[in-house]
Design an enzyme around this catalytic site. Structure first.
Site, PDB file in Angstrom:
ATOM      1  N   ARG A  86      -4.086   2.976  -3.707  1.00  0.00           N
ATOM      2  CA  ARG A  86      -5.114   2.286  -2.957  1.00  0.00           C
ATOM      3  C   ARG A  86      -6.400   2.351  -2.414  1.00  0.00           C
ATOM      4  NH1 ARG A  86      -3.180   1.480   3.351  1.00  0.00           N
ATOM      5  NH2 ARG A  86      -4.036   0.669   4.316  1.00  0.00           N
ATOM      6  N   ARG A  95      -2.473  -4.530   0.460  1.00  0.00           N
ATOM      7  CA  ARG A  95      -2.438  -3.152   0.033  1.00  0.00           C
ATOM      8  C   ARG A  95      -1.028  -2.736  -1.513  1.00  0.00           C
ATOM      9  NH1 ARG A  95      -2.277  -2.026   5.018  1.00  0.00           N
ATOM     10  NH2 ARG A  95      -3.794  -3.159   4.916  1.00  0.00           N
TER      11      ARG A  95
END
Ligand code: ROI
Length: 172
Positions: A86, A95
């Site tokens: 991330r 994400r």
């Protein structure tokens, strides 16, 4: 032994093979210190909420019995997100893995780093559906119940992608 709180964690991914991301997160959540894993919900697919064009998300909710204080839990979750690639460049961007503390017992806190209950969750089908799997009778700290929030939201762009049982079996 310290007192443990029942926390609900939202899991979301729309990049880098989302199902694998959720499975890796499930394994990592099972290894959190001072924490006993509770349950994982079914896995849901939904259109991305927010601006721009991005792939659909897979979402789930996990329950944890944890002795970690909320700030420690947040740090532990951020470490899992980072371990799974991330980066935080774009606020509403796609994400690999998002882990949010939705609820932590009956606690209500608002600091620059942490807002519990999670501010947006009451409007989001991708949070309320999986929460309902785990606890249909859930009452939020403000006294409102999950069932009534579910009645008032848009449910059009969400579908179940995989049952909790199938998800757990492919993990082991
Ligand atoms: N949309 C969906 N469907 N699921 C998410 O987990 C999700 N997470 C986000 C934003 C970008 C708000 N949109 C999302 O952070």
């Amino acid at each position: 032994m310290s007192v443990s709180a029942l926390a609900y964690i939202g899991l979301g991914s729309n990049m880098g093979m989302p199902m694998q991301q959720l499975q890796a997160a499930y394994i990592a959540l099972n290894k959190l210190p001072g924490t006993r894993f509770g349950e994982i919900s079914n896995i849901y697919q939904s259109a991305a909420v927010g601006p721009g064009n991005q792939p659909d998300y897979l979402n789930a909710v996990a329950s944890l019995h944890t002795e970690l204080a909320p700030e420690k839990l947040l740090l532990a979750l951020q470490n899992i997100e980072i371990a799974q690639g991330r980066t935080r460049d774009l606020r509403w961007g796609a994400r690999t893995l998002d882990l949010d503390i939705l609820l932590y017992g009956d606690l209500q806190i608002r600091t620059p780093d942490l807002v519990i209950p999670h501010a947006e969750m009451y409007r989001r089908s991708f949070v309320l559906f999986p929460l309902f799997d785990l606890n249909p009778a859930l009452v939020f700290p403000d006294g409102k119940n999950l069932r009534s929030h579910l009645e008032s939201i848009d449910k059009s762009s969400i579908s179940m992608s995989c049952s909790a049982e199938a998800f757990i079996n492919t993990c082991s």
